[in-house]
Enzyme design. Structure first.
Site, PDB file in Angstrom:
ATOM      1  N   SER A 144       0.831  -1.203   0.000  1.00  0.00           N
ATOM      2  CA  SER A 144       0.000   0.000   0.000  1.00  0.00           C
ATOM      3  C   SER A 144       0.866   1.254   0.000  1.00  0.00           C
ATOM      4  CB  SER A 144      -0.962  -0.039   1.190  1.00  0.00           C
ATOM      5  OG  SER A 144      -1.881   1.016   1.125  1.00  0.00           O
ATOM      6  N   ASP A 303      -2.883   6.253  -4.054  1.00  0.00           N
ATOM      7  CA  ASP A 303      -1.707   5.602  -3.485  1.00  0.00           C
ATOM      8  C   ASP A 303      -1.220   4.495  -4.418  1.00  0.00           C
ATOM      9  OD1 ASP A 303      -3.742   3.794  -2.995  1.00  0.00           O
ATOM     10  OD2 ASP A 303      -3.078   3.286  -0.985  1.00  0.00           O
ATOM     11  N   ASP A 305      -1.196   1.278  -4.693  1.00  0.00           N
ATOM     12  CA  ASP A 305      -2.060   0.178  -5.150  1.00  0.00           C
ATOM     13  C   ASP A 305      -3.463   0.662  -5.492  1.00  0.00           C
ATOM     14  OD1 ASP A 305      -2.600   0.522  -2.362  1.00  0.00           O
ATOM     15  OD2 ASP A 305      -3.458  -1.474  -2.258  1.00  0.00           O
ATOM     16  N   ASP A 307      -6.051   2.040  -4.025  1.00  0.00           N
ATOM     17  CA  ASP A 307      -7.298   1.804  -3.291  1.00  0.00           C
ATOM     18  C   ASP A 307      -7.691   3.008  -2.437  1.00  0.00           C
ATOM     19  OD1 ASP A 307      -5.384   1.523  -1.306  1.00  0.00           O
ATOM     20  OD2 ASP A 307      -6.128  -0.391  -0.542  1.00  0.00           O
TER      21      ASP A 307
END
Length: 575
Positions: A144, A303, A305, A307
């Site tokens: 993340s 961010d 990834d 999400d």
């Protein structure tokens, strides 16, 4: 074995490659480093793995990934999910493609089909893909927004959400049962492909994902009307959002989308960022510079990834760009959806908005106004995804929107995790609606404050690393639990919700009632004057986090109240 014995085993056993052994030889005289790498196995928690990349049992490497995956494979086989297979995605971090392959080949060696994306993809698309393909499970290799030296992987189940109780503990049990690295299976990639156990996926999933996102648009005519006028600056922070975010905005008709060139392409070292986190104002430096050049209406960042979404919006009165918290952007999207679905008569029957216990209390105020049920769950989007599953099974409610304070939300049920791609899309539609009505997103936020109250939230975190840090975090929680504060400054504690014991205690009468939520190491203090404070050890970082919320009469009053509450908390903690 002691950590020294485990270190020796890694140095001498033929299972480990020469590069790993060379890395370990280089630190053999650093006792503290050896201990930190080998004093435990990297914890496979309820969300999966996360840690610093490197050699050792307490690090992310091909061996710890493979070992954890063997435990997950054993669980899948016990659940009869061999034929359904598993979907695997990965982000732009160091070793992400390699870890994805290690997981896939371990699964393949266990006879479980692995559907692996052909290149980096957002976390929410993995959630979508595993449901689309009918898989029993999914893995996304990501850390993340953590610093570049980290990586990890999250585990999903067949409903598309990260695993929840009791499966999370059952999987952890299977992972912990794998104690001998020699019992871990793997196979050659080309052999796995020939056997039909390693299947590459890509465009067909992307296309289906895009079509699902578009179903969440309420006013395509407004986007079309304002497409030439609205200006959007976007940065993917070197991550997975670049392709899908640009594609969806282009296909919806937005004309003026400017991507920060320095942060457009994947960079596992995140060299233009101190910290690839949309919560960090410093991360927006390049995007805000471009926004001023282009006179942008909104500035968006996802961010690595993709999400979570961070935003700035222009204040036309001052010409400055105003930062929005995850609570603020979530409320803008939520109120727009509830208002416009109500106005267009497209609101489903028995609608529900799902939020977490540490998200703004404005969510309930807005939900009540539109006669939408507001349901609170524990921190973690997997619990919001779990509610969607229960709604579908019981028919009790229809999910409309879900959000958490940490910049994550989901419109629609195509995924069961927070989705920054759909959040970008929804926010840009709301911005187009605002522009059509002669206001900005910041103007609209002020209207919400005026109508519902000036809700303000804040966080305070203490970072405590290593073995001693874990002990200190446990001591802080134990002290708060055994000797709870009666007040924070001028605010009295009216009740204490202890999610570990499952009891809520009325501090005046002493009466105890069930919290109604699963067991979790969380303490929540309800305070006077619509205020609250919550203590929770982080599940992914060596931190203890404190969340706070107040309600003010205007922006200055809310700011003063949250500052006073933070100061009172620090005093209680002796910080």
């Amino acid at each position: 074995m002691s950590y020294q014995e485990t270190f020796k085993f890694w140095l001498e056993d033929s299972y480990f490659d020469d590069a790993t052994k060379q890395e370990l030889l280089a630190i053999r005289n650093d006792e503290k480093e050896v201990e930190d790498r080998f004093y435990r196995d990297l914890e496979f928690g309820t969300g999966g793995l996360r840690g610093v990349i490197g050699a050792g049992t307490n690090r992310m490497n091909i061996y710890t990934v493979r070992k954890a995956t063997q435990g997950l494979a054993n669980y899948i086989l016990k659940k009869g999910g061999k034929e359904k297979g598993i979907a695997i995605a990965y982000d732009s971090r160091l070793m992400s493609p390699e870890f994805a392959d290690e997981a896939a080949l371990c699964m393949a060696a266990n006879g479980i089909k692995a559907y692996v994306f052909d290149a980096l993809r957002p976390t929410p698309e993995l959630s979508f893909a595993l449901r689309k393909l009918g898989c029993i499970s999914g893995i996304v290799v990501t850390a993340s927004h953590n610093p570049p030296e980290y990586n990890g992987y999250k585990v999903y189940w067949e409903d598309g959400a990260q695993v929840t109780a009791p499966k999370d503990k059952e999987i952890i049990g299977e992972v912990n049962a794998v104690t001998d690295y020699h019992d871990v299976k793997t196979m050659d990639k080309e052999e796995a492909k020939k056997a039909g156990l390693y299947i590459v996926i890509g465009k067909e999933i992307d296309d289906a994902y895009m079509e699902e996102l578009k179903k969440q648009i309420i006013h395509p005519e407004v986007i079309k009307e304002m497409a030439d006028d609205i200006r959007i600056v976007y940065t993917p922070f070197h991550g997975t959002g670049n392709v899908p975010v640009r594609r969806i905005l282009s296909e919806l008709g937005f004309k003026n989308v400017y991507v920060v060139p320095e942060q457009e392409l994947p960079d596992p070292k995140f060299t233009t960022l101190e910290y690839p986190n949309p919560e960090d104002p410093k991360a927006f430096a390049l995007a805000l510079k471009l926004a001023k050049e282009k006179d942008a209406d909104i500035v968006l960042a996802t961010d690595p990834d993709a999400d979570r979404l961070g935003i700035y919006a222009k204040d036309t009165k001052t010409g400055e760009y105003v930062p929005f918290t995850g609570n603020m952007s979530g409320m803008l999207i939520a109120e727009y959806i509830l208002r416009e679905r109500t106005a267009t008569k497209t609101m489903p029957e028995n609608p529900a908005l799902v939020t977490t216990i540490v998200t703004t209390n404005m969510a309930k105020a807005i939900s009540d106004d539109y006669h939408v049920k507001c349901i609170e769950v524990l921190t973690g989007f997997k619990y919001i995804g779990e509610q969607i599953k229960w709604f579908e099974e019981s028919g009790s409610n229809n999910y409309v929107f879900g959000l958490e304070e940490s910049y994550g939300c989901l419109a629609g049920t195509h995924a069961r995790d927070k989705d920054a791609v759909v959040a970008v899309m929804c926010l840009c539609e709301a911005a187009a609606w605002c522009k059509k009505n002669g206001i900005t997103l910041w103007d609209q936020m002020l209207k919400l404050y005026e109508k519902y109250g000036y809700y303000k939230e804040s966080q305070y975190a203490i970072t405590l690393k290593g073995i001693d840090g874990s002990r200190q975090i446990a001591e802080i929680m134990d002290q708060l639990r055994s000797n709870p504060p009666k007040e924070f400054g001028d605010l009295k504690v009216t009740s204490l919700r202890d999610y570990k014991s499952g009891k809520t205690k009325d501090m005046e009468t002493g009466e105890e009632t069930p919290t109604g939520l699963p067991e979790s190491n969380v303490l929540y203090f309800d305070l006077t004057n619509d205020s609250w404070c919550c203590a929770r050890p982080s599940g992914t970082e060596p931190k203890i986090k404190f969340y706070m919320g107040v309600k003010g009469t205007d922006l200055a009053d809310a700011e003063a109240k949250v500052e006073a509450l933070t100061a009172a908390l620090k005093e209680k903690l002796g910080k």
